[in-house]
Design an enzyme around this catalytic site. Structure first.
Site, PDB file in Angstrom:
ATOM      1  CB  THR A  28      14.279   4.979  56.189  1.00  0.00           C
ATOM      2  OG1 THR A  28      13.958   5.399  57.541  1.00  0.00           O
ATOM      3  CG2 THR A  28      15.604   5.958  55.694  1.00  0.00           C
TER       4      THR A  28
ATOM      5  CG  LEU B  51      25.235   5.854  56.669  1.00  0.00           C
ATOM      6  CD1 LEU B  51      25.095   4.680  55.642  1.00  0.00           C
ATOM      7  CD2 LEU B  51      25.972   7.216  56.187  1.00  0.00           C
TER       8      LEU B  51
ATOM      9  CE1 TYR C 151      13.347   4.574  51.666  1.00  0.00           C
ATOM     10  CE2 TYR C 151      14.020   2.166  50.861  1.00  0.00           C
ATOM     11  CZ  TYR C 151      14.415   3.479  51.530  1.00  0.00           C
ATOM     12  OH  TYR C 151      15.673   3.611  51.862  1.00  0.00           O
TER      13      TYR C 151
ATOM     14  CB  THR D  74      17.959   1.831  49.270  1.00  0.00           C
ATOM     15  OG1 THR D  74      17.203   0.541  49.707  1.00  0.00           O
ATOM     16  CG2 THR D  74      16.932   2.308  48.180  1.00  0.00           C
TER      17      THR D  74
ATOM     18  CG  ASP E 195      10.769  19.377  56.236  1.00  0.00           C
ATOM     19  OD1 ASP E 195      11.073  18.413  55.671  1.00  0.00           O
ATOM     20  OD2 ASP E 195       9.455  20.156  56.317  1.00  0.00           O
TER      21      ASP E 195
ATOM     22  CE  LYS F  40      17.083   6.519  49.247  1.00  0.00           C
ATOM     23  NZ  LYS F  40      17.757   7.597  50.219  1.00  0.00           N
TER      24      LYS F  40
ATOM     25  CB  ALA G  53      15.985   9.066  52.925  1.00  0.00           C
TER      26      ALA G  53
HETATM   27  N1  LIG Z   1      17.763   2.018  57.469  1.00  0.00           N
HETATM   28  C1  LIG Z   1      18.019   1.085  56.389  1.00  0.00           C
HETATM   29  O1  LIG Z   1      18.005   0.001  56.368  1.00  0.00           O
HETATM   30  C2  LIG Z   1      18.352   1.432  54.960  1.00  0.00           C
HETATM   31  C3  LIG Z   1      18.364   0.713  53.917  1.00  0.00           C
HETATM   32  C4  LIG Z   1      19.002   0.722  52.556  1.00  0.00           C
HETATM   33  C5  LIG Z   1      19.225   2.280  52.454  1.00  0.00           C
HETATM   34  N2  LIG Z   1      19.014   3.216  53.450  1.00  0.00           N
HETATM   35  C6  LIG Z   1      19.243   4.367  53.278  1.00  0.00           C
HETATM   36  O2  LIG Z   1      20.445   5.037  53.927  1.00  0.00           O
HETATM   37  C7  LIG Z   1      20.287   6.464  54.257  1.00  0.00           C
HETATM   38  C8  LIG Z   1      20.421   6.524  55.724  1.00  0.00           C
HETATM   39  O3  LIG Z   1      19.472   5.964  56.262  1.00  0.00           O
HETATM   40  P1  LIG Z   1      19.552   5.687  57.869  1.00  0.00           P
HETATM   41  O4  LIG Z   1      19.684   4.110  57.634  1.00  0.00           O
HETATM   42  O5  LIG Z   1      20.593   6.221  58.616  1.00  0.00           O
HETATM   43  O6  LIG Z   1      17.852   5.624  58.083  1.00  0.00           O
HETATM   44  P2  LIG Z   1      17.358   6.617  59.498  1.00  0.00           P
HETATM   45  O7  LIG Z   1      18.002   6.219  60.703  1.00  0.00           O
HETATM   46  O8  LIG Z   1      15.965   6.503  59.254  1.00  0.00           O
HETATM   47  O9  LIG Z   1      17.822   8.177  59.186  1.00  0.00           O
HETATM   48  C9  LIG Z   1      17.186   9.064  58.144  1.00  0.00           C
HETATM   49  C10 LIG Z   1      17.061  10.309  58.450  1.00  0.00           C
HETATM   50  O10 LIG Z   1      16.650  11.300  57.797  1.00  0.00           O
HETATM   51  C11 LIG Z   1      15.589  12.011  58.731  1.00  0.00           C
HETATM   52  N3  LIG Z   1      14.564  12.532  57.994  1.00  0.00           N
HETATM   53  C12 LIG Z   1      13.236  11.886  57.519  1.00  0.00           C
HETATM   54  N4  LIG Z   1      12.647  12.919  56.978  1.00  0.00           N
HETATM   55  C13 LIG Z   1      13.172  14.062  57.009  1.00  0.00           C
HETATM   56  C14 LIG Z   1      12.892  15.376  56.746  1.00  0.00           C
HETATM   57  N5  LIG Z   1      11.711  15.751  56.107  1.00  0.00           N
HETATM   58  N6  LIG Z   1      13.786  16.466  56.763  1.00  0.00           N
HETATM   59  C15 LIG Z   1      14.868  16.444  57.362  1.00  0.00           C
HETATM   60  N7  LIG Z   1      15.315  15.002  57.792  1.00  0.00           N
HETATM   61  C16 LIG Z   1      14.436  13.977  57.566  1.00  0.00           C
HETATM   62  C17 LIG Z   1      15.223  11.199  59.921  1.00  0.00           C
HETATM   63  O11 LIG Z   1      14.983  12.168  60.859  1.00  0.00           O
HETATM   64  P3  LIG Z   1      14.156  11.460  62.231  1.00  0.00           P
HETATM   65  O12 LIG Z   1      15.283  10.955  62.964  1.00  0.00           O
HETATM   66  O13 LIG Z   1      13.675  12.690  62.804  1.00  0.00           O
HETATM   67  O14 LIG Z   1      13.390  10.529  61.708  1.00  0.00           O
HETATM   68  C18 LIG Z   1      16.392  10.356  59.959  1.00  0.00           C
HETATM   69  O15 LIG Z   1      17.401  11.182  61.120  1.00  0.00           O
HETATM   70  C19 LIG Z   1      19.056   6.903  53.544  1.00  0.00           C
HETATM   71  O16 LIG Z   1      19.199   7.478  52.263  1.00  0.00           O
HETATM   72  C20 LIG Z   1      18.226   5.606  53.403  1.00  0.00           C
HETATM   73  O17 LIG Z   1      17.269   5.727  52.331  1.00  0.00           O
HETATM   74  C21 LIG Z   1      18.501   2.790  54.718  1.00  0.00           C
END
Ligand SMILES: NC(=O)c1ccc[n+]([C@@H]2O[C@H](COP(=O)([O-])OP(=O)(O)OC[C@H]3O[C@@H](n4cnc5c(N)ncnc54)[C@H](OP(=O)(O)O)[C@@H]3O)[C@@H](O)[C@H]2O)c1
Length: 299
Positions: free
Chosen positions: A73, A12, A135, A112, A47, A139, A71
């Protein structure tokens, strides 16, 4: 306007940076090296889990608005390491919210459908969360940290995020395309009801919520269609013209570390009424997903 996006290398966050770059000065906050395509944004490696780096980056940039999409995730990874899940998902949200408070910046924190137990979905914003697993609990606590510490804050919940854009990480939807294309069968949970959210649609809804509304509190910004994962996989296959076996499985029959909500899904009526960028129906979202995938294959 100076707009910061955390989780910029993510599904996202990556789409949000590309979108916001068109009109704003953007700080992309990610972990490790920048994996975004070249653009006009600045990038910082910070971080979310160390208690200070992200807050310092946001203050240094003098952010006027922040989309917090970063996050931990990995749902089973959080279950294995709840301390780290807490540091990133709660401590990270705390850092972001404190910076927003200090700067007078508006915040949209992405969350989420996992905050619900999945016994009676789809859920509207008024439904009472009952998170299960590390998780989900972190969240939910992150939502409260954002709402409590940042005076001008909306929490935007999405679900089962997927993207076909070049560079986007693998997800259930992309695995369906890849496996069926190779002639391999796909297993899909028949008893998990979800609101799949195309990352680009989630990004446009949350960006608009951040910059063009003054909405405070929780809002659901997921895709508009609630369906089970077998149906989701079949619709992906149909849109891509792929044949092959999609095998329905039950969640209880698969060994997973963290609990999964079963009857989840999000009611998106409020976002549909408030925003110009509407929650997409599954068919419209899959048309866009297919177009993203075609660009990815051509790249
Ligand atoms: N993915 C899903 O299916 C899903 C579903 C419901 C809600 N959400 C929520 O939607 C939001 C966006 O998630 P997304 O889908 O875009 O997932 P994503 O692709 O996993 O993106 C999350 C990002 O956070 C980064 N991150 C993780 N740990 C970190 C740390 N310690 N310091 C700095 N950055 C860190 C990750 O870095 P890296 O790229 O290096 O791993 C990743 O780029 C989040 O709040 C998530 O909880 C996601």
């Amino acid at each position: 306007m100076r707009v910061a996006v955390t989780g910029a290398n993510g599904l996202l966050g990556g789409d949000a940076v590309a979108l916001l770059n068109r009109k704003h000065q953007v700080l992309a906050v990610g972990r490790g090296p920048c994996r975004l395509p070249p653009g006009s944004h600045a990038y910082v490696d910070a971080d979310l889990g160390d208690g200070h780096s992200v807050e310092e980056a946001l203050r240094g940039f003098r952010a006027e608005a922040v989309l917090h999409a970063g996050a931990m995730t990995d749902v089973d990874g959080c279950e294995r390491d709840p301390e780290q899940a807490w540091r990133v998902n709660v401590g990270g949200s705390e850092q972001v919210a404190r910076a927003c408070h200090a700067l007078g910046a508006r915040l949209v924190a992405v969350s989420t459908d996992y905050v619900f137990d999945g016994e009676a979905g789809p859920y509207a914003e008024e439904a009472i969360p009952n998170p299960r697993g590390a998780y989900a609990r972190t969240k939910r606590a992150g939502e409260e940290a954002a709402l409590l510490l940042a005076p001008d804050c909306a929490v935007a919940r999405v679900a089962v995020v997927y993207s076909g854009r070049p560079g986007a990480r693998s997800t259930f939807a992309t695995q369906v395309v890849e496996k069926l294309s190779r002639g391999e069968p796909v297993k899909a949970f028949a008893d998990q009801f979800v609101s799949p959210t195309l990352a680009a649609n989630g990004a446009e809804m949350t960006a608009e919520l951040l910059l063009e509304t003054s909405y405070r509190g929780v809002i659901h910004t997921a895709g508009a269609t609630v369906l089970d994962r077998v149906d989701f996989a079949r619709r992906v296959a149909r849109r891509f013209g792929l044949q092959g076996e999609i095998e329905p499985v039950r969640t209880a029959d698969v060994k997973l570390l963290a609990p999964r909500p079963l009857r989840a899904g999000l009611d998106v009526a409020r976002a549909a009424a408030l925003l110009r960028a509407k929650p997409l129906s599954i068919d419209d979202a899959l048309d866009r997903f297919h177009a993203e995938w075609s660009r990815r294959m051509a790249a």
